[in-house]
Motif scaffolding. Structure first.
Motif, PDB file in Angstrom:
ATOM      1  N   LEU A 271     -13.373  23.400  -3.164  1.00  0.00           N
ATOM      2  CA  LEU A 271     -12.328  24.270  -3.808  1.00  0.00           C
ATOM      3  C   LEU A 271     -11.790  25.232  -2.680  1.00  0.00           C
ATOM      4  N   VAL A 272     -10.557  25.311  -2.232  1.00  0.00           N
ATOM      5  CA  VAL A 272     -10.294  26.422  -1.432  1.00  0.00           C
ATOM      6  C   VAL A 272      -9.374  27.425  -1.981  1.00  0.00           C
ATOM      7  N   GLU A 273      -9.818  28.394  -1.866  1.00  0.00           N
ATOM      8  CA  GLU A 273      -8.830  29.704  -2.398  1.00  0.00           C
ATOM      9  C   GLU A 273      -8.545  30.507  -1.308  1.00  0.00           C
ATOM     10  N   PRO A 274      -7.276  30.594  -0.936  1.00  0.00           N
ATOM     11  CA  PRO A 274      -6.651  31.395   0.263  1.00  0.00           C
ATOM     12  C   PRO A 274      -6.128  32.775  -0.131  1.00  0.00           C
ATOM     13  N   PHE A 275      -6.415  33.759   0.563  1.00  0.00           N
ATOM     14  CA  PHE A 275      -5.947  35.175  -0.131  1.00  0.00           C
ATOM     15  C   PHE A 275      -5.175  35.758   1.210  1.00  0.00           C
ATOM     16  N   ARG A 276      -4.058  36.336   0.996  1.00  0.00           N
ATOM     17  CA  ARG A 276      -3.204  37.117   1.903  1.00  0.00           C
ATOM     18  C   ARG A 276      -3.963  38.433   2.289  1.00  0.00           C
ATOM     19  N   ASN A 277      -4.311  38.932   1.269  1.00  0.00           N
ATOM     20  CA  ASN A 277      -5.002  40.332   1.582  1.00  0.00           C
ATOM     21  C   ASN A 277      -6.621  40.125   1.301  1.00  0.00           C
ATOM     22  N   ALA A 278      -7.363  41.109   1.932  1.00  0.00           N
ATOM     23  CA  ALA A 278      -8.698  40.670   1.913  1.00  0.00           C
ATOM     24  C   ALA A 278      -9.047  40.632   0.570  1.00  0.00           C
ATOM     25  N   ALA A 279      -9.882  39.717   0.369  1.00  0.00           N
ATOM     26  CA  ALA A 279     -10.441  39.244  -1.017  1.00  0.00           C
ATOM     27  C   ALA A 279     -11.514  40.301  -1.739  1.00  0.00           C
ATOM     28  N   THR A 280     -11.172  40.838  -2.864  1.00  0.00           N
ATOM     29  CA  THR A 280     -11.926  41.819  -3.521  1.00  0.00           C
ATOM     30  C   THR A 280     -13.108  41.311  -4.079  1.00  0.00           C
ATOM     31  N   ILE A 281     -14.174  42.345  -4.360  1.00  0.00           N
ATOM     32  CA  ILE A 281     -15.182  41.848  -5.156  1.00  0.00           C
ATOM     33  C   ILE A 281     -14.895  40.799  -6.310  1.00  0.00           C
ATOM     34  N   ALA A 282     -14.190  41.398  -6.901  1.00  0.00           N
ATOM     35  CA  ALA A 282     -13.768  40.967  -8.367  1.00  0.00           C
ATOM     36  C   ALA A 282     -12.983  39.392  -8.242  1.00  0.00           C
ATOM     37  N   GLU A 283     -12.324  39.250  -6.941  1.00  0.00           N
ATOM     38  CA  GLU A 283     -11.650  38.048  -6.724  1.00  0.00           C
ATOM     39  C   GLU A 283     -12.622  37.042  -6.387  1.00  0.00           C
ATOM     40  N   ILE A 284     -13.855  37.481  -5.394  1.00  0.00           N
ATOM     41  CA  ILE A 284     -14.684  36.565  -5.181  1.00  0.00           C
ATOM     42  C   ILE A 284     -15.367  36.095  -6.203  1.00  0.00           C
ATOM     43  N   ARG A 285     -15.821  37.020  -7.093  1.00  0.00           N
ATOM     44  CA  ARG A 285     -16.697  36.780  -8.497  1.00  0.00           C
ATOM     45  C   ARG A 285     -15.812  35.492  -9.254  1.00  0.00           C
ATOM     46  N   SER A 286     -14.435  35.943  -9.457  1.00  0.00           N
ATOM     47  CA  SER A 286     -13.589  35.127 -10.111  1.00  0.00           C
ATOM     48  C   SER A 286     -13.473  33.570  -9.488  1.00  0.00           C
ATOM     49  N   CYS A 287     -13.446  33.339  -8.345  1.00  0.00           N
ATOM     50  CA  CYS A 287     -13.408  32.053  -7.556  1.00  0.00           C
ATOM     51  C   CYS A 287     -14.937  31.443  -7.982  1.00  0.00           C
ATOM     52  N   ILE A 288     -15.974  32.275  -7.845  1.00  0.00           N
ATOM     53  CA  ILE A 288     -17.216  31.373  -8.074  1.00  0.00           C
ATOM     54  C   ILE A 288     -17.350  31.159  -9.477  1.00  0.00           C
ATOM     55  N   ASN A 289     -16.806  32.114 -10.440  1.00  0.00           N
ATOM     56  CA  ASN A 289     -16.570  31.241 -11.898  1.00  0.00           C
ATOM     57  C   ASN A 289     -16.052  30.374 -11.938  1.00  0.00           C
ATOM     58  N   LYS A 290     -14.868  29.933 -11.137  1.00  0.00           N
ATOM     59  CA  LYS A 290     -14.234  28.729 -11.239  1.00  0.00           C
ATOM     60  C   LYS A 290     -15.111  27.504 -10.695  1.00  0.00           C
ATOM     61  N   LEU A 291     -15.803  27.992  -9.608  1.00  0.00           N
ATOM     62  CA  LEU A 291     -16.694  26.849  -9.100  1.00  0.00           C
ATOM     63  C   LEU A 291     -17.764  26.242 -10.081  1.00  0.00           C
ATOM     64  N   PHE A 292     -18.305  27.518 -10.931  1.00  0.00           N
ATOM     65  CA  PHE A 292     -19.171  27.013 -11.891  1.00  0.00           C
ATOM     66  C   PHE A 292     -18.665  26.093 -13.101  1.00  0.00           C
ATOM     67  N   ASP A 293     -17.438  26.515 -13.181  1.00  0.00           N
ATOM     68  CA  ASP A 293     -16.821  25.775 -14.443  1.00  0.00           C
ATOM     69  C   ASP A 293     -16.479  24.383 -13.802  1.00  0.00           C
ATOM     70  N   ILE A 294     -16.243  24.190 -12.606  1.00  0.00           N
ATOM     71  CA  ILE A 294     -16.081  22.986 -12.043  1.00  0.00           C
ATOM     72  C   ILE A 294     -17.437  22.097 -12.059  1.00  0.00           C
ATOM     73  N   PHE A 295     -18.357  22.727 -11.733  1.00  0.00           N
ATOM     74  CA  PHE A 295     -19.776  22.178 -11.619  1.00  0.00           C
ATOM     75  C   PHE A 295     -20.104  21.703 -13.294  1.00  0.00           C
ATOM     76  N   ALA A 296     -19.842  22.413 -14.293  1.00  0.00           N
ATOM     77  CA  ALA A 296     -20.136  21.785 -15.606  1.00  0.00           C
ATOM     78  C   ALA A 296     -19.127  20.674 -15.791  1.00  0.00           C
ATOM     79  N   GLU A 297     -17.904  20.821 -15.382  1.00  0.00           N
ATOM     80  CA  GLU A 297     -17.143  19.560 -15.742  1.00  0.00           C
ATOM     81  C   GLU A 297     -17.531  18.331 -14.979  1.00  0.00           C
TER      82      GLU A 297
END
Length: 313
Positions: A74-100
């Motif tokens: 999974l590749v998540e590119p950010f134009r501006n520095a990724a925030t804590i919330a954005e990094i957590r959101s990316c990890i949540n998506k990864l965990f959803d993919i793990f489950a799938e």
């Protein structure tokens, strides 16, 4: 509910679309690429979801990005520095993919090891030490160099800080997604690549598309303007090349047309001379025969003109 400011969304969109298209173009030869992939658990999207092709071994020319593409990603590119919330959101998506993926494996009655799960690569132009420390990241310089910060093994996640990557050809394709001077230097290096490099052409075309999109955007900042200015000479050069190609094509087409016209004129002259020799003068009826005979080759029309009578012709 956290709502992103409208102007920030408008500013990010062109870069978000550019990054997706750019990564898709680069990774497509290596495997299956899906952009804006829906996550079933919720209405969320993964920017780029990549599955390597079993037949593909062509990862060297993409350098570090090619190394990322050696496994599902999974590749998540950010134009501006990724925030804590954005990094957590990316990890949540990864965990959803793990489950799938786990559900699919269970349905197929196959065992899935941890190493077969996709890895998340968060591409951020910069990242503060506090964020990297907060996620307990570690470097593996021996295998990945500087700038690639890994979370714990079971997270299967890395934060790629683009501004920290070494300025080598190995990191070029990632630094194109950087910001400010880092991106501008990467564009300089991209221009310096051989003209026949297919990735060079694709990347430049996508950058010029981004330039056009930014020029129509009302909410651009100084960095956007600097990027437009940096890309303007490339755009002018590309435009000149397209014009020159058009001129050359026109010349070639003109030459071909001229050759064909010359051949037809020569054939007409031969036919008319033969008709005059045999029948004295060319009337309307004989001129009509001329037009029909032009469709034949000299080998075909010469014996006809020499052997057949006027009536037979």
């Amino acid at each position: 509910m956290l709502v992103q400011p409208k102007n920030q969304l408008m500013t990010r969109f062109p870069y978000d679309q550019f990054a997706k298209n750019y990564l898709k173009e680069l990774l497509q030869p290596l495997g299956e690429v899906e952009t804006s992939r829906k996550v079933p658990a919720q209405i969320r999207e993964i920017d780029v979801y990549f599955l390597p092709s079993l037949q593909s071994t062509n990862t060297i020319e993409l350098g570090l990005l090619g190394k990322f593409a050696a496994e599902p990603a999974l590749v998540e590119p950010f134009r501006n520095a990724a925030t804590i919330a954005e990094i957590r959101s990316c990890i949540n998506k990864l965990f959803d993919i793990f489950a799938e993926v786990k559900r699919q494996a269970k349905g197929d009655k196959t065992r899935l090891s941890e190493s077969e799960l996709p890895r998340l690569w968060i591409l951020s132009p910069t990242a503060s030490e506090s964020i990297l420390d907060g996620f307990r990241t570690n470097l593996d310089e021996e295998n990945w160099g500087i700038g690639v910060h890994f979370l714990g093994d079971y997270f299967r996640t890395a934060i790629v800080v683009i501004h920290q990557l070494t300025c080598t050809e190995d990191t070029l394709w990632l630094r194109i997604l950087g910001k400010g001077r880092v991106q501008q230097q990467a564009i300089d290096e991209l221009e310096a690549l051989p003209q026949n490099n297919p990735l060079r052409s694709k990347a430049i075309d996508l950058l010029l598309s981004l330039k056009t999109t930014l020029e129509f955007n009302q909410n651009i900042d100084d960095e956007d303007r600097d990027l437009i200015m940096r890309l303007s000479p490339i755009y002018e050069q590309k435009l000149a090349e397209v014009k020159q190609e058009g001129i050359q094509e026109g010349i070639q087409e003109g030459i071909q047309e001229g050759i064909q016209e010359g051949i037809q004129a020569e054939r007409r002259n031969v036919i008319e001379n033969l008709l005059q020799v045999r029948f004295g003068s060319l009337d309307a009826e004989l001129r009509g025969i001329t037009e029909a005979l032009l469709a034949l080759s000299p080998e075909e029309f010469t014996p006809l003109l020499l052997q057949l009578s006027r009536e037979e012709l």
